[in-house]
Motif scaffolding. Sequence first.
Motif, mmCIF file in Angstrom:
data_model
loop_
_atom_site.group_PDB
_atom_site.id
_atom_site.type_symbol
_atom_site.label_atom_id
_atom_site.label_comp_id
_atom_site.label_asym_id
_atom_site.label_seq_id
_atom_site.Cartn_x
_atom_site.Cartn_y
_atom_site.Cartn_z
ATOM 1 N N UNK A 30 -17.366 54.301 20.912
ATOM 2 C CA UNK A 30 -16.841 54.764 22.198
ATOM 3 C C UNK A 30 -16.050 53.613 22.816
ATOM 4 N N UNK A 31 -14.973 53.951 23.479
ATOM 5 C CA UNK A 31 -14.116 52.935 24.082
ATOM 6 C C UNK A 31 -14.823 52.179 25.201
ATOM 7 N N UNK A 32 -15.741 52.816 25.900
ATOM 8 C CA UNK A 32 -16.433 52.171 27.014
ATOM 9 C C UNK A 32 -17.486 51.164 26.564
ATOM 10 N N UNK A 33 -17.819 51.151 25.287
ATOM 11 C CA UNK A 33 -18.858 50.271 24.761
ATOM 12 C C UNK A 33 -18.288 48.901 24.392
ATOM 13 N N UNK A 34 -18.779 47.865 25.049
ATOM 14 C CA UNK A 34 -18.328 46.506 24.745
ATOM 15 C C UNK A 34 -18.680 46.115 23.308
ATOM 16 N N UNK A 35 -19.822 46.555 22.811
ATOM 17 C CA UNK A 35 -20.209 46.255 21.433
ATOM 18 C C UNK A 35 -19.225 46.901 20.457
ATOM 19 N N UNK A 36 -18.827 48.134 20.730
ATOM 20 C CA UNK A 36 -17.858 48.820 19.873
ATOM 21 C C UNK A 36 -16.498 48.119 19.904
ATOM 22 N N UNK A 37 -16.063 47.750 21.099
ATOM 23 C CA UNK A 37 -14.773 47.055 21.215
ATOM 24 C C UNK A 37 -14.812 45.707 20.504
ATOM 25 N N UNK A 38 -15.947 45.023 20.558
ATOM 26 C CA UNK A 38 -16.086 43.743 19.865
ATOM 27 C C UNK A 38 -16.031 43.914 18.352
ATOM 28 N N UNK A 39 -16.379 45.069 17.872
ATOM 29 C CA UNK A 39 -16.352 45.349 16.435
ATOM 30 C C UNK A 39 -14.930 45.628 15.926
ATOM 31 N N UNK A 40 -14.030 46.038 16.809
ATOM 32 C CA UNK A 40 -12.675 46.409 16.392
ATOM 33 C C UNK A 40 -11.951 45.330 15.572
ATOM 34 N N UNK A 41 -11.945 44.048 15.988
ATOM 35 C CA UNK A 41 -11.259 43.040 15.172
ATOM 36 C C UNK A 41 -11.898 42.852 13.799
ATOM 37 N N UNK A 42 -13.208 43.018 13.725
ATOM 38 C CA UNK A 42 -13.907 42.930 12.444
ATOM 39 C C UNK A 42 -13.446 44.058 11.530
ATOM 40 N N UNK A 93 -25.644 49.453 15.421
ATOM 41 C CA UNK A 93 -25.624 48.334 16.344
ATOM 42 C C UNK A 93 -24.563 47.311 16.010
ATOM 43 N N UNK A 94 -24.626 46.162 16.681
ATOM 44 C CA UNK A 94 -23.612 45.122 16.487
ATOM 45 C C UNK A 94 -23.542 44.690 15.020
ATOM 46 N N UNK A 95 -22.354 44.263 14.612
ATOM 47 C CA UNK A 95 -22.182 43.832 13.226
ATOM 48 C C UNK A 95 -21.137 42.736 13.143
ATOM 49 N N UNK A 96 -21.443 41.719 12.376
ATOM 50 C CA UNK A 96 -20.474 40.667 12.075
ATOM 51 C C UNK A 96 -19.657 41.112 10.860
ATOM 52 N N UNK A 97 -18.632 40.352 10.550
ATOM 53 C CA UNK A 97 -17.838 40.663 9.360
ATOM 54 C C UNK A 97 -18.728 40.612 8.120
ATOM 55 N N UNK A 98 -19.596 39.614 8.039
ATOM 56 C CA UNK A 98 -20.493 39.516 6.890
ATOM 57 C C UNK A 98 -21.404 40.732 6.787
ATOM 58 N N UNK A 100 -20.716 43.777 7.778
ATOM 59 C CA UNK A 100 -19.903 44.908 7.325
ATOM 60 C C UNK A 100 -19.597 44.777 5.836
ATOM 61 N N UNK A 101 -19.232 43.580 5.410
ATOM 62 C CA UNK A 101 -18.938 43.357 3.989
ATOM 63 C C UNK A 101 -20.185 43.620 3.146
ATOM 64 N N UNK A 102 -21.337 43.144 3.605
ATOM 65 C CA UNK A 102 -22.583 43.399 2.871
ATOM 66 C C UNK A 102 -22.905 44.890 2.795
ATOM 67 N N UNK A 103 -22.544 45.648 3.826
ATOM 68 C CA UNK A 103 -22.783 47.094 3.846
ATOM 69 C C UNK A 103 -21.917 47.828 2.833
ATOM 70 N N UNK A 104 -20.639 47.441 2.744
ATOM 71 C CA UNK A 104 -19.719 48.175 1.873
ATOM 72 C C UNK A 104 -19.691 47.707 0.430
ATOM 73 N N UNK A 105 -19.991 46.435 0.193
ATOM 74 C CA UNK A 105 -19.832 45.849 -1.146
ATOM 75 C C UNK A 105 -20.531 46.615 -2.262
ATOM 76 N N UNK A 106 -21.779 47.061 -2.109
ATOM 77 C CA UNK A 106 -22.417 47.782 -3.211
ATOM 78 C C UNK A 106 -21.728 49.099 -3.587
#
Length: 108
Positions: A30-42, A93-98, A100-106
């Motif tokens: 959601x656009x109103x979520x700061x956590x979601x907006x923080x995830x956008x660059x990742x 919830x919040x996610x770092x680039x690592x 996200x990469x760990x989630x998709x890699x397998x």
Amino acid sequence: MANTVLDVTDADFEAKVVEAQGPVLAVFRAEWSAVCRALDPVLAEVAKEYADRVTVARLDIDRSPETPPKYDITAIPTLHVFNGGNIVATRIGPASKNNVVDLITPHL
């Protein structure tokens, strides 16, 4: 597969995410979520770096309210990896680039 984040809606979620060839990282946000907006660059970094292996898509739950209940979305951001029409991995919830990469890699 795209080298940018693909915005999807209720109208095209099935076609662009569930029925896609290859893995898709679908982010319910959601656009109103700061956590979601923080995830956008990742997401943008992952979309660019893994463009030939995964599609990164995001769905705004406020603009597209029909799709989230179909996938039991109860918190945002929720990241689902779809492959072959099935959810094969999830992170809530919040996610770092690592993260996200760990989630998709397998599933690449």
